[in-house]
Design an enzyme around this catalytic site. Structure first.
Site, PDB file in Angstrom:
ATOM      1  N   GLU A 127      25.017  52.566 -17.913  1.00  0.00           N
ATOM      2  CA  GLU A 127      24.714  53.155 -16.608  1.00  0.00           C
ATOM      3  C   GLU A 127      24.136  52.058 -15.704  1.00  0.00           C
ATOM      4  O   GLU A 127      23.259  51.320 -16.134  1.00  0.00           O
ATOM      5  CB  GLU A 127      23.696  54.292 -16.728  1.00  0.00           C
ATOM      6  CG  GLU A 127      23.516  55.021 -15.403  1.00  0.00           C
ATOM      7  CD  GLU A 127      22.548  56.208 -15.486  1.00  0.00           C
ATOM      8  OE1 GLU A 127      21.998  56.476 -16.570  1.00  0.00           O
ATOM      9  OE2 GLU A 127      22.363  56.845 -14.460  1.00  0.00           O
ATOM     10  N   GLY A 267      13.391  51.561 -18.614  1.00  0.00           N
ATOM     11  CA  GLY A 267      12.610  52.202 -19.664  1.00  0.00           C
ATOM     12  C   GLY A 267      13.438  52.601 -20.870  1.00  0.00           C
ATOM     13  O   GLY A 267      13.109  52.273 -22.005  1.00  0.00           O
ATOM     14  N   ALA A 268      14.537  53.299 -20.608  1.00  0.00           N
ATOM     15  CA  ALA A 268      15.345  53.822 -21.702  1.00  0.00           C
ATOM     16  C   ALA A 268      16.640  54.381 -21.141  1.00  0.00           C
ATOM     17  O   ALA A 268      16.797  54.472 -19.922  1.00  0.00           O
ATOM     18  CB  ALA A 268      14.591  54.929 -22.443  1.00  0.00           C
ATOM     19  N   MET A 269      17.555  54.768 -22.040  1.00  0.00           N
ATOM     20  CA  MET A 269      18.859  55.252 -21.588  1.00  0.00           C
ATOM     21  C   MET A 269      19.349  56.376 -22.491  1.00  0.00           C
ATOM     22  O   MET A 269      19.313  56.270 -23.708  1.00  0.00           O
ATOM     23  CB  MET A 269      19.850  54.071 -21.577  1.00  0.00           C
ATOM     24  CG  MET A 269      21.257  54.442 -21.177  1.00  0.00           C
ATOM     25  SD  MET A 269      21.308  55.036 -19.449  1.00  0.00           S
ATOM     26  CE  MET A 269      22.694  56.177 -19.561  1.00  0.00           C
ATOM     27  N   GLU A 270      19.862  57.423 -21.836  1.00  0.00           N
ATOM     28  CA  GLU A 270      20.185  58.682 -22.509  1.00  0.00           C
ATOM     29  C   GLU A 270      21.581  58.744 -23.112  1.00  0.00           C
ATOM     30  O   GLU A 270      22.163  59.836 -23.188  1.00  0.00           O
ATOM     31  CB  GLU A 270      20.007  59.817 -21.504  1.00  0.00           C
ATOM     32  CG  GLU A 270      21.070  59.874 -20.369  1.00  0.00           C
ATOM     33  CD  GLU A 270      20.640  59.207 -19.066  1.00  0.00           C
ATOM     34  OE1 GLU A 270      19.752  58.330 -19.099  1.00  0.00           O
ATOM     35  OE2 GLU A 270      21.202  59.566 -18.011  1.00  0.00           O
ATOM     36  N   ASN A 271      22.183  57.649 -23.558  1.00  0.00           N
ATOM     37  CA  ASN A 271      23.515  57.663 -24.158  1.00  0.00           C
ATOM     38  C   ASN A 271      23.656  58.844 -25.129  1.00  0.00           C
ATOM     39  O   ASN A 271      22.739  59.130 -25.889  1.00  0.00           O
ATOM     40  CB  ASN A 271      23.751  56.376 -24.939  1.00  0.00           C
ATOM     41  CG  ASN A 271      23.261  55.165 -24.195  1.00  0.00           C
ATOM     42  OD1 ASN A 271      23.745  54.866 -23.122  1.00  0.00           O
ATOM     43  ND2 ASN A 271      22.259  54.484 -24.747  1.00  0.00           N
ATOM     44  N   HIS A 303      12.159  62.788 -21.728  1.00  0.00           N
ATOM     45  CA  HIS A 303      13.069  62.633 -20.584  1.00  0.00           C
ATOM     46  C   HIS A 303      14.492  62.324 -21.065  1.00  0.00           C
ATOM     47  O   HIS A 303      15.451  62.997 -20.669  1.00  0.00           O
ATOM     48  CB  HIS A 303      12.544  61.519 -19.678  1.00  0.00           C
ATOM     49  CG  HIS A 303      13.392  61.244 -18.480  1.00  0.00           C
ATOM     50  ND1 HIS A 303      13.105  61.757 -17.233  1.00  0.00           N
ATOM     51  CD2 HIS A 303      14.530  60.524 -18.325  1.00  0.00           C
ATOM     52  CE1 HIS A 303      14.029  61.371 -16.373  1.00  0.00           C
ATOM     53  NE2 HIS A 303      14.911  60.605 -17.008  1.00  0.00           N
ATOM     54  N   GLU A 304      14.624  61.320 -21.909  1.00  0.00           N
ATOM     55  CA  GLU A 304      15.972  60.937 -22.352  1.00  0.00           C
ATOM     56  C   GLU A 304      16.595  62.061 -23.179  1.00  0.00           C
ATOM     57  O   GLU A 304      17.783  62.349 -23.053  1.00  0.00           O
ATOM     58  CB  GLU A 304      15.945  59.629 -23.150  1.00  0.00           C
ATOM     59  CG  GLU A 304      15.273  58.454 -22.444  1.00  0.00           C
ATOM     60  CD  GLU A 304      15.751  58.194 -21.029  1.00  0.00           C
ATOM     61  OE1 GLU A 304      16.888  58.551 -20.687  1.00  0.00           O
ATOM     62  OE2 GLU A 304      14.954  57.642 -20.232  1.00  0.00           O
ATOM     63  N   HIS A 307      17.936  64.817 -20.991  1.00  0.00           N
ATOM     64  CA  HIS A 307      19.206  64.478 -20.330  1.00  0.00           C
ATOM     65  C   HIS A 307      20.409  65.015 -21.115  1.00  0.00           C
ATOM     66  O   HIS A 307      21.493  65.145 -20.555  1.00  0.00           O
ATOM     67  CB  HIS A 307      19.353  62.961 -20.223  1.00  0.00           C
ATOM     68  CG  HIS A 307      18.829  62.367 -18.943  1.00  0.00           C
ATOM     69  ND1 HIS A 307      19.111  62.902 -17.702  1.00  0.00           N
ATOM     70  CD2 HIS A 307      18.082  61.247 -18.711  1.00  0.00           C
ATOM     71  CE1 HIS A 307      18.528  62.131 -16.764  1.00  0.00           C
ATOM     72  NE2 HIS A 307      17.904  61.143 -17.351  1.00  0.00           N
TER      73      HIS A 307
END
Ligand code: B3K
Ligand code: ZN
Length: 869
Positions: A127, A267-271, A303-304, A307
């Protein structure tokens, strides 16, 4: 070559893709320098697209290795390939299969977008537009496909191989290599694709969903740090359970993994099924992480995970709709944290964050609507406005329609849009459908940039026992009034006036949807103080003309904890902007009474009441000609005066909240609250009496049993120049020499010391062996903390602070434009500084502008920062 202003992509130009991709089969052979990616794409013309159109696949820095269509090689004149694009001039007008092979170098990938390596671990970040750095693709969120991914690697380099979805099979390949096959049954856009390969330790558990599915949950970290992943894993399980109860959302795969990596742009990613995290938001132990770190880990894990529904199952049609997933998911994680912790305390923290980051953004040259209408570089729109103001809009919607209808509307939204790429209109349509309301006027919140001003004036007629509140709103720019929910009440000498009646209020909320309105309360038996915007019911600036005494009545008597806190903030802010010894003493007396009454009943809340508004907030309250030194001095003096006046109380708090010897550390909200109040007390004592404060802080450092207390004491000491400070800083660095995340705290703390010598200190720290320009956490800790957290030194009158940050932006831009661009946003409020400082800032900005070949990311921020008023 001089950098041009990059071209704009516009919302109004959206049109569906000419082609769709139903299935993607990927074969990825990991190699440090030559990773081979073969993508087999099942394509078909989109009935909603243009018949007979050419096929343009996106690329970024790609090298094409092989290409065939339905198993046949393509004639050279049938296609054109460049690093940025693969075009088939006349693709079939029926479904077809395209096989595309590319080769990438993950080790050389310093942008940390696409496939890269950090500390030997292969990972991806796609993303917003990183997938096109792995293979040619229709890299847009409204093209959703089912992915099957085969990952192959050398076994000792990457014993762990992870992909999206569920594991299908795994096995050896020859003597040294092995593979894993993953299948993700849920169609998804390319930005949610991920793989990981590396040497990783893990902690794991299972969670059984309300639908009866057993999910294997795991958190992967650097081997040896497994114990530090326990809290994150626990947060995963709590998030899964909470989303079922709060929103009826169950997890939909057999596996859910979180992987912590060291170099990560955000911070992070919701893959899908494979969240990749900055290790800062996973790793925690009492010795290395603060209470704030634990809270951030909990919030970001949630949060992730959230998602998975708000973002993945229902995704965005295009990047203009970013708030559809981000604003909503921030709202959801805020609700989660509020349920896990103290709701009022968390609400105050949210609003402090909004005022620190979003209000200035909305008042400066980088302002934009929550749903932007044009962008040059989408990665520059992951902003406080999209995320945090986006969340406030969802919160207002809930306030307006009520929690039960909100929940029904959310169910409707998920049901109607599951598996789709949706828009803000789709979101609002779900709530309009279940409530029968017309939300067209409410939708203006998504379109209007800027922070509205809400003005309130009260008149009181004692003879008639009637009180009238006149509310009005204003926001420069065309577009008509907004719908503003104003939660409010009246407060008398002894507390809220329960007998006062106002027919326009429903559940304590008035809706201001015209330019102005009048609320009439009958049965008001004494002159009240209005308590407006309770729980911060709308993201506006409130103009309410109260005396200090009236505000202090709210602090003492209001029923709404947010407004009690706000009242103390308002008095303090006025004292910073307009110092006055007598009024400061009266404020101190009110704080004394407050502390006596309830400091120990709710320490976390008391700590927030004691925390004065930040220097940034004070600057934000001034119309122009901001002098950061004057603000700093005034705030400093007020702290010192309060520290002296409250000394006795603060000592008592300090003693009462001392931890019992040998008591184990717990990161829970109650324990964290006690630490925060005790540390706030220490800090105020030191402000009033630096000598005694330094001694006490040094003592506290020696006896601290956890990072929260240790860092707080070091922070207090860091503001008191002298040998004790330097010795303590050195000892800290020696103790944590092998702990990069702890050294980040040490970098950050020194970068925020409000003294001229800090510049020299930073120059020294940039040469420290633990500092690395290639790791975004290090850059943000040292230079980011300076730029965003040290207003007097960043905006030094001689321009040297601006130069330091400008030089870092310039040095970083070609290697990692995203991090460089984010750092550059620190100049966002430059025009509001007093003239000589503003001139220095402009000089540095123009110096960056003259650098040839700037990235689109930096050129975009620079262009808007210099041009926007
Ligand atoms: N969606 C990601 C952010 C991606 C940022 C791309 N520049 C993390 C999040 O908001 O959950
Ligand atoms: Zn998000």
């Amino acid at each position: 070559m001089r950098t041009e202003t990059p071209p704009l992509i516009r919302l109004e130009d959206y049109r569906p893709s000419d082609f769709l991709i139903d299935r993607v089969d990927l074969d990825i052979r990991l190699d440090p320098h030559a990773t081979r990616v073969t993508a087999t794409l099942a394509l078909r013309p989109n009935p909603a697209g243009e018949p007979g159109a050419a096929l343009h696949l996106d690329g970024d820095d790609l090298a094409l290795v092989a290409l065939d269509l339905d198993g046949e090689p393509l004639a050279p004149e049938a296609y054109a390939a460049s690093p940025a694009r693969l075009t088939l001039h006349a693709p079939p007008r029926r479904p077809f299969v395209l096989r595309v092979a590319t080769q990438v170098d993950p080790t050389a990938n310093t942008k940390l977008m696409g496939l890269y390596r950090t500390e030997g671990v292969y990972c991806t970040q796609c993303e917003a537009d990183g997938f096109r750095r792995i293979t040619y693709f229709l890299d847009r969120p409204d093209v959703m496909a089912v992915y099957t991914t085969r990952i192959e690697a050398a076994r000792d380099e990457a014993p762990v191989l992870l992909g999206n979805g569920n594991p299908v099979e795994a096995g050896p390949v020859g003597a040294d290599r092995h593979y894993a096959l993953w299948h993700d049954p849920h169609p998804k856009p390319a930005y949610l694709f991920a793989i990981v390969g590396g040497r990783l330790g893990k902690v794991e558990t299972t969670f059984t969903t309300m639908e009866g599915r057993t999910v294997a949950c795991a958190v992967y970290v650097e081997p040896g740090k497994e114990a530090r992943a326990a809290y994150a894993l626990d947060a995963v399980v709590r998030s899964m359970a909470w989303d079922e109860t709060a929103f009826g959302r169950a997890y939909d795969l057999d596996v859910f993994s979180v992987v912590a990596v060291s170099a990560f742009n955000m911070g992070a990613m919701e893959n899908k099924g494979l969240n990749i995290f900055n290790d800062k938001y996973v790793l925690a132990s009492p010795e290395t992480a603060t209470d704030a770190d634990y809270a951030a880990i909990e919030a970001i894990i949630a949060h992730e995970y959230f998602h998975n529904w708000s973002g993945n199952r229902v995704t965005c049609r295009d990047w203009f709709q970013l708030c559809l997933k981000e604003g909503l998911t921030v709202f959801r994680d805020q609700e989660f944290s509020s349920d896990m912790r103290s709701r009022p305390v968390h609400r105050i923290a949210e609003v402090r964050g909004l005022r620190a980051r979003q209000f200035p953004e909305d008042a400066g040259p980088l302002r934009h609507p929550v749903r932007p209408t044009a962008y040059a570089e989408i990665n520059n729109f992951y902003t406080a406005t999209v995320y945090d103001k986006g969340a406030e809009i969802v919160r207002m919607l809930r306030t307006l329609i009520g929690a039960p209808a909100f929940r029904v509307g959310m169910d409707r939204y998920f049901a109607d849009n599951d598996g789709r790429a949706a828009t803000v209109e789709d979101f609002l349509a779900a709530f309009a459908a279940v409530t029968g309301r017309d939300l067209a006027q409410f939708a203006r919140w998504y379109e209007r940039p800027g922070t509205p001003r809400l003005t309130a004036r009260m008149t009181y007629d004692a003879a008639a026992a009637r009180c009238t509140l006149r509310l009005s709103q204003s926001l420069p720019g065309a577009g008509g009034p907004l719908v503003i929910p104003v939660a409010l009440g009246l407060v008398g000498e002894a507390g809220p006036l329960t007998g006062a009646a106002c027919p326009a209020l429903s559940d304590g909320v008035a809706v201001l949807d015209r330019a102005e309105t009048e609320l009439v309360f009958e049965g008001v038996t004494e002159r009240p103080v209005p308590s407006l915007l309770r729980d911060f019911s709308a993201p506006v600036r409130l103009d309410l003309d109260l005396t200090d005494a009236e505000r202090l009545r709210l602090l003492a008597r209001d029923a709404d904890p947010f407004n009690r806190w706000q009242a103390a903030q308002d008095v303090a802010l006025r004292l910073i902007l307009d110092p006055d010894a007598a009024r400061a003493t009266a404020f101190g007396a009110a704080l004394k009474a407050f502390l006596d009454g309830e400091a120990l009943r709710d320490p976390a809340f008391a700590a927030l009441v004691l925390a004065l508004p930040s220097e940034g907030e004070a600057a934000d309250a001034l119309p122009a000609e901001v002098d950061p030194d004057a603000i700093h001095r005034a705030r400093w003096d007020l702290r010192a005066a309060l520290g002296r006046q409250l000394r006795g109380r603060l000592e008592r708090i300090d003693a009462a909240l001392a931890p019992e010897a040998g008591a184990p550390y717990s990161p829970d909200a109650a324990a964290a609250g006690r630490r925060s109040l005790r540390n706030a007390a220490l800090d105020l004592i030191a402000a009033g009496d630096p000598e005694a404060g330094a001694a006490r802080a040094a003592e506290r450092l020696a006896e601290a049993t956890n990072m929260t207390d240790r860092l707080a004491a070091l922070g207090t000491l860091s503001l008191i120049p002298g040998a004790a400070r330097e010795a303590a800083l050195d000892a800290f660095a020696a103790r944590y020499a092998d702990e990069p995340l702890v050294l980040d705290k040490w970098f950050a703390l020194q970068a925020t010391i409000p003294e001229p010598g800090t510049l020299e200190r930073i120059a020294r720290l940039q040469r420290h062996p633990a500092f690395a320009m290639t790791n975004p956490n290090r850059v943000r800790a040292l230079v980011g903390s300076f730029a965003f957290g040290n207003p007097t030194q960043f905006a030094r009158a001689d321009g040297a602070g601006f130069a330091l940050v400008g030089d870092t932006v310039a040095a970083l831009d070609s290697a990692n434009p995203q991090v460089a661009a984010r750092l550059l946003t620190a100049f966002g409020s430059w025009r509001r500084l007093e003239k000589s400082r503003a001139a220095k800032a402009a000089e540095i900005l123009n110096r960056i502008k003259a650098i040839p070949g700037l990235s689109r990311d930096v050129a975009d921020i620079l262009g808007r920062t210099l041009e926007g008023g």
